[in-house]
Design a protein around this motif. Structure first.
Motif, short mmCIF file in Angstrom:
data_model
loop_
_atom_site.label_atom_id
_atom_site.label_comp_id
_atom_site.label_asym_id
_atom_site.label_seq_id
_atom_site.Cartn_x
_atom_site.Cartn_y
_atom_site.Cartn_z
N ALA A 1 4.43 4.76 -9.39
CA ALA A 1 5.47 3.74 -9.46
C ALA A 1 5.00 2.51 -8.68
N PRO A 2 5.49 1.31 -9.02
CA PRO A 2 4.99 0.09 -8.38
C PRO A 2 5.11 0.08 -6.86
N LEU A 3 6.17 0.68 -6.32
CA LEU A 3 6.35 0.66 -4.87
C LEU A 3 5.41 1.62 -4.15
N GLU A 4 4.66 2.44 -4.91
CA GLU A 4 3.69 3.35 -4.31
C GLU A 4 2.34 2.68 -4.08
N PHE A 5 2.12 1.52 -4.68
CA PHE A 5 0.87 0.79 -4.49
C PHE A 5 0.89 0.05 -3.16
N ASP A 6 -0.31 -0.25 -2.67
CA ASP A 6 -0.43 -1.17 -1.54
C ASP A 6 -0.32 -2.60 -2.07
N TYR A 7 0.07 -3.51 -1.19
CA TYR A 7 0.20 -4.92 -1.56
C TYR A 7 -0.61 -5.77 -0.59
N ASP A 8 -1.22 -6.83 -1.12
CA ASP A 8 -1.97 -7.74 -0.29
C ASP A 8 -1.01 -8.46 0.67
N ALA A 9 -1.28 -8.37 1.95
CA ALA A 9 -0.38 -8.93 2.96
C ALA A 9 -0.29 -10.45 2.88
N ASP A 10 -1.35 -11.09 2.40
CA ASP A 10 -1.37 -12.56 2.35
C ASP A 10 -0.78 -13.12 1.06
N THR A 11 -1.08 -12.48 -0.07
CA THR A 11 -0.66 -13.03 -1.36
C THR A 11 0.54 -12.31 -1.96
N GLY A 12 0.78 -11.07 -1.54
CA GLY A 12 1.85 -10.28 -2.13
C GLY A 12 1.46 -9.61 -3.43
N GLN B 1 -6.57 -2.31 -8.19
CA GLN B 1 -7.88 -2.24 -8.84
C GLN B 1 -8.69 -1.01 -8.45
N THR B 2 -8.56 -0.54 -7.21
CA THR B 2 -9.33 0.63 -6.78
C THR B 2 -8.75 1.94 -7.29
N GLU B 3 -7.59 1.88 -7.93
CA GLU B 3 -6.93 3.10 -8.39
C GLU B 3 -7.42 3.55 -9.76
N VAL B 4 -8.08 2.66 -10.50
CA VAL B 4 -8.43 2.97 -11.89
C VAL B 4 -9.87 2.57 -12.18
N GLN B 5 -10.42 3.15 -13.25
CA GLN B 5 -11.74 2.79 -13.74
C GLN B 5 -11.57 2.24 -15.16
#
Length: 357
Positions: free
Chosen positions: A243-254, A259-263
């Motif tokens: 789910a979207p809230l399970e991803f990390d978010y860039d602290a500067d841009t939001g 990208q590191t989750e998939v190939q």
């Protein structure tokens, strides 16, 4: 206890007691002298959805009844709500002529509540499909986008923003396998606008789902690109099962750090990145733009041989050394267009962020 109410969780017990349709669940009583209410399909902040049979038609076909509960008591607010509801219901009726949108069968107001009666689509939501079968690969997600984006193009051309695209509002029909978009947020939003609440905060009037809705939607300014963001986040869910809230978010841009989750291929990664950009300036504006970029990928290997390091002139100048005949073949013209498109995509992809004020 009847056979239908046995399947209803305690979460729905209050609906069975407090709503007219809930009290009719599983009984032989008919709502509006035609609808036999079978069970609750779901509930949300704006109402409840029931599965019913239309006993007045041959074969007693199944249908879905959505009971919308606007928080309206003031006469003027109620009048505005009625007008808005009828307007949006007619819009849904028009959209329902598309095979991937449930047909609107009826709409009415009674006892201070609004009702929509729609075609019942038998099938699993994309959310349940992922829970059952696991995440999808790149080819499957691209196929998903090829199915959904034309529907998005259709509703946007009719002046409608869905506002709540997510895996739970996408059904895979059991009968023919088509992807169906359900539960438009437009009617809900119009009813919220006419509520009696004095608060104008985004948390009070927001229509959508946390994580799938972009920032401008929280500010109550949804645009067509807001739906594109939701489709992009849904694609990430299909690829990862997260789910979207399970991803990390860039602290500067939001921005979502996915990208590191998939190939996946570089080109597809660029498309998804642009779909879920926080900035409206950097995000795709239309479904056509996304469809174009997805479609162009298949041409890139073939046309790469036509990509010269120096651009040919297209002026027809007979003195040009690059093009002495003043003629550019269709293949070369296409190659030039592809090269320009790729350069434009790179510029957008690597456009430096605006300085913070």
């Amino acid at each position: 206890m009847n056979r239908f109410s046995q399947k209803v969780s305690n979460f729905h017990d209050d609906i069975l007691q407090e709503t007219q349709l809930g009290q009719m669940c599983g009984s032989k009583l008919l709502f509006r002298d035609r609808y036999e209410i079978l069970r609750i399909l779901g509930r949300g902040g704006f109402g409840v959805t029931f599965l019913a049979k239309n006993m007045s038609l041959p074969g007693n076909p199944l249908c879905v009844i959505k009971q919308l509960c606007p928080k309206v008591t003031k006469p003027k607010s109620w009048q505005r709500a009625c007008v808005r509801f009828e307007k949006e219901a007619k819009t849904l009726g028009k959209l329902g002529t598309h095979s991937q949108i449930p047909m609107l069968l009826d709409y009415f107001e009674t006892n201070g509540e609004f009702y929509l009666v729609q075609e019942y689509v038998r099938g699993l939501t994309i959310a349940r499909e992922i829970r059952k079968n696991g995440s999808k690969n790149e080819a499957q997600v691209k196929q998903f986008l090829r199915e959904l984006l034309p529907v998005l193009q259709y509703i946007h051309k009719n002046g409608v923003i869905h506002r709540d695209i997510k895996p739970h509002n996408l059904l895979r029909c059991d009968d023919d396998g088509r992807l169906v978009l359900i539960d438009f947020g437009a009617v809900k939003e119009e009813l919220v606008k006419n509520s009696d609440g004095e608060s104008k905060s985004a948390t009070t009037n927001f229509v959508g789902t946390m994580g799938f809705a972009p920032p401008e939607q929280f500010s109550l300014r949804p645009v067509y690109a807001s739906d594109i963001y939701a489709v992009g986040v849904t694609s990430l869910f299909l690829l990862t099962g997260k789910a979207p809230l399970e991803f990390d978010y860039d602290a500067d841009t939001g921005e979502i750090s996915w990208q590191t989750e998939v190939q996946i291929s570089e080109h597809f990664a660029q498309v998804l990145t642009k779909m879920v950009k926080i900035s409206l300036e950097e995000r795709y504006k239309t479904a056509e733009d996304v469809m174009w970029d997805l479609g162009m990928e298949s041409y890139l290997p073939t046309l790469s041989k036509c990509m010269t390091s120096q651009r040919l002139r297209a002026t027809g100048d007979s003195n040009s050394e690059e093009n002495p005949e003043g003629y550019i073949s269709p293949v070369t013209r296409t190659a030039i267009a592809i090269r320009e498109w790729r350069e434009k995509l790179k510029q957008i992809q690597f456009k430096p962020p605006k300085p913070k004020i």
